[in-house]
Design an enzyme around this catalytic site. Structure first.
Site, PDB file in Angstrom:
ATOM      1  CE  LYS A 131      -3.646  -2.346   2.549  1.00  0.00           C
ATOM      2  NZ  LYS A 131      -4.815  -2.239   1.716  1.00  0.00           N
ATOM      3  CB  CYS A 132       4.252   1.728  -0.616  1.00  0.00           C
ATOM      4  SG  CYS A 132       5.644   2.861  -0.754  1.00  0.00           S
ATOM      5  N   GLY A 133       3.231   4.243  -2.308  1.00  0.00           N
ATOM      6  CA  GLY A 133       3.331   4.922  -3.597  1.00  0.00           C
ATOM      7  C   GLY A 133       4.310   4.238  -4.540  1.00  0.00           C
ATOM      8  CB  THR A 192       2.756  -0.644  -4.243  1.00  0.00           C
ATOM      9  OG1 THR A 192       2.890  -0.454  -2.830  1.00  0.00           O
ATOM     10  CG2 THR A 192       2.201  -2.036  -4.510  1.00  0.00           C
TER      11      THR A 192
END
Length: 177
Positions: free
Chosen positions: A49-51, A53
């Site tokens: 759930k990361c930028g 990802t």
């Protein structure tokens, strides 16, 4: 014949980056040195759930392009940065497969910094030629065929960037095309 003097801790060679036992995402124990002997390894702390990802796609592309030439991509899930990897092992595996077709190896979720830092990342951040705490998800360490850390790449460095691909190809022993 003279006896060989004992090796003292300060005289012992530093450990190789893969001289660790870890757990896989599937729950099996794996000896990294045994599994990746003779391979070039890209270790990446990952999160769902990361930028960053979407870098899973680039990691999979590298896997498809270079696995048969000796590159092993190893994802290491971590939930220390903004709680961006909250899932269970099964949820992480399903996410990576469904969204990115990820076929490369994944280890169990660990801490890469702090009091509960796993031994692999303690080595990478303290004893390797590229020390310093992990700043965010998707930092990458490139390990040579002989187990030495030969590069560290910040999160913003895309897996398929010229910089990283050139280093991988060099470590593989040539163009790798």
């Amino acid at each position: 014949m003279a006896a060989t003097p004992p090796i003292h801790a300060e005289d012992a060679p530093s450990p190789h980056a893969l001289d660790f036992t870890m757990e896989t995402l599937g729950g099996d124990t794996v000896d990294l040195a045994e599994k990746y002997r003779g391979k070039v390894v890209l270790l990446v702390n990952v999160a769902s759930k990361c930028g960053y990802t979407p870098q899973y796609a680039g990691l999979q592309e590298l896997h498809e392009r270079y696995a048969d030439k000796g590159l092993a991509i190893v994802g290491v899930p971590c939930n220390q940065f903004g709680g961006q990897e909250p899932g269970t092992a099964d949820q992480i595996a399903a996410f990576c497969s469904a969204n990115y077709g990820a076929e490369f190896d994944m280890l169990a979720k660990v801490d890469v910094n702090g009091e509960d830092q796993c031994p692999l990342y303690a080595y990478l951040t303290n004893e390797s030629p590229y020390p310093g705490k992990i700043n965010w998800n998707f930092e990458k360490f490139l390990v040579s065929r002989d187990g030495e850390v030969i590069g560290r790449y910040k999160s913003a460095v895309e897996p398929t960037s010229v910089e990283l691909v050139s280093a991988i190809e060099g470590a593989l022993g040539g163009g790798g095309q």
